[in-house]
Scaffold this motif. Structure first.
Motif, PDB file in Angstrom:
ATOM      1  N   ILE A  86     -13.577  31.925   6.002  1.00 16.46           N
ATOM      2  CA  ILE A  86     -13.474  32.191   7.275  1.00 16.46           C
ATOM      3  C   ILE A  86     -14.315  33.463   7.506  1.00 16.46           C
ATOM      4  CG2 ILE A  86     -12.119  32.718   9.513  1.00 16.46           C
ATOM      5  CD1 ILE A  86     -11.655  30.115   8.572  1.00 16.46           C
ATOM      6  N   VAL A  87     -13.882  34.506   6.756  1.00 16.92           N
ATOM      7  CA  VAL A  87     -14.595  35.716   6.818  1.00 16.92           C
ATOM      8  C   VAL A  87     -15.578  35.846   5.835  1.00 16.92           C
ATOM      9  CG1 VAL A  87     -14.485  38.215   6.731  1.00 16.92           C
ATOM     10  CG2 VAL A  87     -12.689  36.957   7.978  1.00 16.92           C
ATOM     11  N   THR A  88     -17.049  35.759   6.065  1.00 17.90           N
ATOM     12  CA  THR A  88     -18.096  35.570   5.056  1.00 17.90           C
ATOM     13  C   THR A  88     -18.209  36.812   4.109  1.00 17.90           C
ATOM     14  OG1 THR A  88     -19.564  36.424   6.815  1.00 17.90           O
ATOM     15  CG2 THR A  88     -19.267  33.919   6.204  1.00 17.90           C
ATOM     16  N   ASN A  89     -17.908  37.939   4.812  1.00 15.34           N
ATOM     17  CA  ASN A  89     -18.089  39.444   3.978  1.00 15.34           C
ATOM     18  C   ASN A  89     -17.029  39.497   2.908  1.00 15.34           C
ATOM     19  OD1 ASN A  89     -15.995  39.885   5.457  1.00 15.34           O
ATOM     20  ND2 ASN A  89     -16.819  41.737   6.524  1.00 15.34           N
ATOM     21  N   GLU A  90     -15.948  38.597   2.625  1.00 17.42           N
ATOM     22  CA  GLU A  90     -15.141  38.629   1.739  1.00 17.42           C
ATOM     23  C   GLU A  90     -15.315  37.632   0.528  1.00 17.42           C
ATOM     24  OE1 GLU A  90     -11.143  38.561   3.106  1.00 17.42           O
ATOM     25  OE2 GLU A  90     -11.309  40.403   4.374  1.00 17.42           O
ATOM     26  N   THR A  91     -16.508  37.364   0.255  1.00 17.40           N
ATOM     27  CA  THR A  91     -16.981  36.253  -0.514  1.00 17.40           C
ATOM     28  C   THR A  91     -16.453  36.663  -1.886  1.00 17.40           C
ATOM     29  OG1 THR A  91     -18.790  35.465   0.700  1.00 17.40           O
ATOM     30  CG2 THR A  91     -18.919  34.732  -1.592  1.00 17.40           C
TER      31      THR A  91
ATOM     32  N   GLY B 151     -13.101  35.602  -6.503  1.00 21.87           N
ATOM     33  CA  GLY B 151     -11.972  36.384  -7.547  1.00 21.87           C
ATOM     34  C   GLY B 151     -10.624  35.792  -7.602  1.00 21.87           C
ATOM     35  N   LEU B 152     -10.214  35.237  -6.384  1.00 18.22           N
ATOM     36  CA  LEU B 152      -8.959  34.745  -6.293  1.00 18.22           C
ATOM     37  C   LEU B 152      -9.096  33.469  -6.710  1.00 18.22           C
ATOM     38  CD1 LEU B 152      -6.110  34.337  -5.037  1.00 18.22           C
ATOM     39  CD2 LEU B 152      -7.028  33.591  -2.894  1.00 18.22           C
ATOM     40  N   ASP B 153     -10.309  32.565  -6.478  1.00 21.88           N
ATOM     41  CA  ASP B 153     -10.538  31.202  -7.269  1.00 21.88           C
ATOM     42  C   ASP B 153     -10.376  31.619  -8.547  1.00 21.88           C
ATOM     43  OD1 ASP B 153     -10.798  29.865  -4.974  1.00 21.88           O
ATOM     44  OD2 ASP B 153     -12.849  30.142  -4.873  1.00 21.88           O
ATOM     45  N   PHE B 154     -11.087  32.602  -9.205  1.00 24.24           N
ATOM     46  CA  PHE B 154     -11.095  32.573 -10.607  1.00 24.24           C
ATOM     47  C   PHE B 154      -9.617  33.004 -11.273  1.00 24.24           C
ATOM     48  CE2 PHE B 154     -11.319  35.333 -14.461  1.00 24.24           C
ATOM     49  CZ  PHE B 154     -12.146  34.944 -15.427  1.00 24.24           C
TER      50      PHE B 154
ATOM     51  N   PRO C 279      -7.138  24.146  -1.479  1.00 28.03           N
ATOM     52  CA  PRO C 279      -8.087  24.820  -2.483  1.00 28.03           C
ATOM     53  C   PRO C 279      -8.140  24.256  -3.936  1.00 28.03           C
ATOM     54  CG  PRO C 279      -6.021  26.106  -2.585  1.00 28.03           C
ATOM     55  CD  PRO C 279      -5.735  24.853  -1.619  1.00 28.03           C
ATOM     56  N   CYS C 280      -9.419  23.966  -4.131  1.00 27.41           N
ATOM     57  CA  CYS C 280     -10.100  23.194  -5.351  1.00 27.41           C
ATOM     58  C   CYS C 280      -9.623  24.107  -6.662  1.00 27.41           C
ATOM     59  CB  CYS C 280     -11.447  23.239  -5.304  1.00 27.41           C
ATOM     60  SG  CYS C 280     -12.053  22.069  -3.827  1.00 27.41           S
ATOM     61  N   SER C 281      -9.612  25.550  -6.497  1.00 23.17           N
ATOM     62  CA  SER C 281      -9.111  26.424  -7.652  1.00 23.17           C
ATOM     63  C   SER C 281      -7.810  26.072  -8.033  1.00 23.17           C
ATOM     64  CB  SER C 281      -9.540  27.664  -7.482  1.00 23.17           C
ATOM     65  OG  SER C 281      -8.838  28.315  -6.343  1.00 23.17           O
ATOM     66  N   CYS C 282      -7.037  25.682  -7.073  1.00 23.52           N
ATOM     67  CA  CYS C 282      -5.562  25.374  -7.231  1.00 23.52           C
ATOM     68  C   CYS C 282      -5.237  24.044  -8.126  1.00 23.52           C
ATOM     69  CB  CYS C 282      -4.754  25.453  -6.131  1.00 23.52           C
ATOM     70  SG  CYS C 282      -4.313  27.081  -5.636  1.00 23.52           S
ATOM     71  N   ARG C 283      -6.271  23.133  -8.199  1.00 19.37           N
ATOM     72  CA  ARG C 283      -5.846  21.675  -8.674  1.00 19.37           C
ATOM     73  C   ARG C 283      -5.555  21.751 -10.021  1.00 19.37           C
ATOM     74  NH1 ARG C 283     -12.166  19.923  -9.147  1.00 19.37           N
ATOM     75  NH2 ARG C 283     -12.932  20.964 -11.175  1.00 19.37           N
TER      76      ARG C 283
ATOM     77  N   ARG D 138     -14.600  25.360  -6.234  1.00 19.36           N
ATOM     78  CA  ARG D 138     -14.495  26.290  -5.279  1.00 19.36           C
ATOM     79  C   ARG D 138     -14.453  25.795  -3.859  1.00 19.36           C
ATOM     80  NH1 ARG D 138     -14.107  28.614  -9.199  1.00 19.36           N
ATOM     81  NH2 ARG D 138     -14.898  30.429 -10.269  1.00 19.36           N
ATOM     82  N   GLY D 139     -13.897  26.543  -2.906  1.00 19.25           N
ATOM     83  CA  GLY D 139     -13.815  25.974  -1.487  1.00 19.25           C
ATOM     84  C   GLY D 139     -12.493  25.057  -1.483  1.00 19.25           C
ATOM     85  N   PHE D 140     -12.683  23.918  -0.552  1.00 16.56           N
ATOM     86  CA  PHE D 140     -11.455  23.181  -0.503  1.00 16.56           C
ATOM     87  C   PHE D 140     -11.848  21.795  -0.746  1.00 16.56           C
ATOM     88  CE2 PHE D 140     -10.823  26.446   3.047  1.00 16.56           C
ATOM     89  CZ  PHE D 140      -9.606  26.923   2.578  1.00 16.56           C
ATOM     90  N   CYS D 141     -10.874  21.181  -1.239  1.00 19.73           N
ATOM     91  CA  CYS D 141     -11.056  19.570  -1.476  1.00 19.73           C
ATOM     92  C   CYS D 141     -10.195  18.694  -0.807  1.00 19.73           C
ATOM     93  CB  CYS D 141     -10.641  19.515  -3.039  1.00 19.73           C
ATOM     94  SG  CYS D 141     -11.850  20.234  -4.382  1.00 19.73           S
TER      95      CYS D 141
END
Length: 276
Positions: free
Chosen positions: A131-136, A141-144, A176-180, A207-210
């Motif tokens: 949603i907020v692009t400046n927190e990429t 990092g959360l995905d990782f 979230p794809c990183s949670c799968r 990354r992102g949503f699945c």
């Protein structure tokens, strides 16, 4: 003679010890800068995430600068017998030691508050995910972290229900794809308990949503990252405590040597006079 010999040994031991630390600090600084300026290729080489390496490079560079400064004060102060530099060296080590003790006590006594604060911080990242692009960097990092620690959310996977994109597109069954949980994509295990690789049907991206088949059946890890972090600390508790005690004892030993050398230098002899 015995006193002079002891002081000479102390002086040169401090010099060699801090020379080693100065060189080590330079290596850490160079390595941190290398990762910082060549982050993408380095991430590709070791398979890590770019935001994580960015933080790691800042930490390495900061530790390198601090180590070089400490080594410089110790080397010059001990070799040239400059009492003011030895005093700064002792004060710097004492401040570092006190800061380590303070942080350790605060983390232990305020662990509930720290846990709550970290939870709110992660929750804010989850809410603003894509949603907020400046927190990429924070989002990657959360995905990782979720991928490497096999966890989802901070307290539980339900934390992701607070994400605006998931909430507004509930009919798409996003997650979230990183949670799968990869084991969820192996529907036909073999007799001996292993999985059949031909049955794999994974999303192409991590990354992102699945999209899940059902909103109530996300193929994700069921444990929150808070529990994973706590399990890691418990499993490595002895090693962590051992390293902390070892560093503290080393600092106390070097502080004792520097103060002994400083106190036993000739009171009427100022090494700075030769440079005036």
């Amino acid at each position: 003679m015995a006193m002079k010999g002891c002081l000479s040994v102390t002086k040169y031991f401090l010099f060699v010890f801090n020379l080693f630390f100065f060189i080590l600090g330079g290596v850490l600084l160079c390595f941190g800068l290398w990762i910082l300026f060549d982050r993408s290729s380095f991430a590709t080489m070791i398979g890590s995430s770019t935001p994580t390496l960015k933080i790691f490079s800042y930490v390495l560079s900061g530790v390198g600068i601090l180590t070089m400064l400490l080594g410089f004060l110790g080397c010059l102060g001990s070799l040239k017998e400059i009492k003011c530099l030895l005093g700064f060296y002792f004060a710097f080590l004492l401040l570092l030691f006190a800061a380590q003790i303070t942080v350790g006590v605060l983390v232990y006594t305020q662990r509930s508050s720290v846990n709550f604060a970290v939870g709110k911080y992660v929750e804010n990242i989850i809410k603003n995910y894509e949603i907020v692009t400046n927190e990429t960097d924070l989002q990657e990092g959360l995905d990782f972290a979720q991928e490497q620690m096999s966890c989802c959310g901070w307290f539980a996977p339900e934390d992701w229900m607070k994400n605006q994109k998931i909430y507004e597109n509930s009919s798409l069954n996003l997650y979230p794809c990183s949670c799968r949980n990869i084991s969820s994509f192996f529907p036909n295990p073999t007799i001996n308990g292993t999985v059949n690789a031909t049955d794999i049907s994974l999303p192409e991206h991590s990354r992102g949503f699945c999209t899940a088949t059902s909103r109530n059946n996300w193929p994700v890890y069921k444990i929150g990252c808070m529990n994973s972090v706590q399990a890691f600390i418990i499993n490595n508790f002895i090693c962590i405590i051992g390293v902390c005690i070892g560093i503290a004892l080393l600092e106390l030993f070097v502080m004792t040597l520097s103060m002994c050398l400083c106190r036993n230098l000739d009171q009427n002899y100022n090494k700075l006079a030769r440079y005036s």
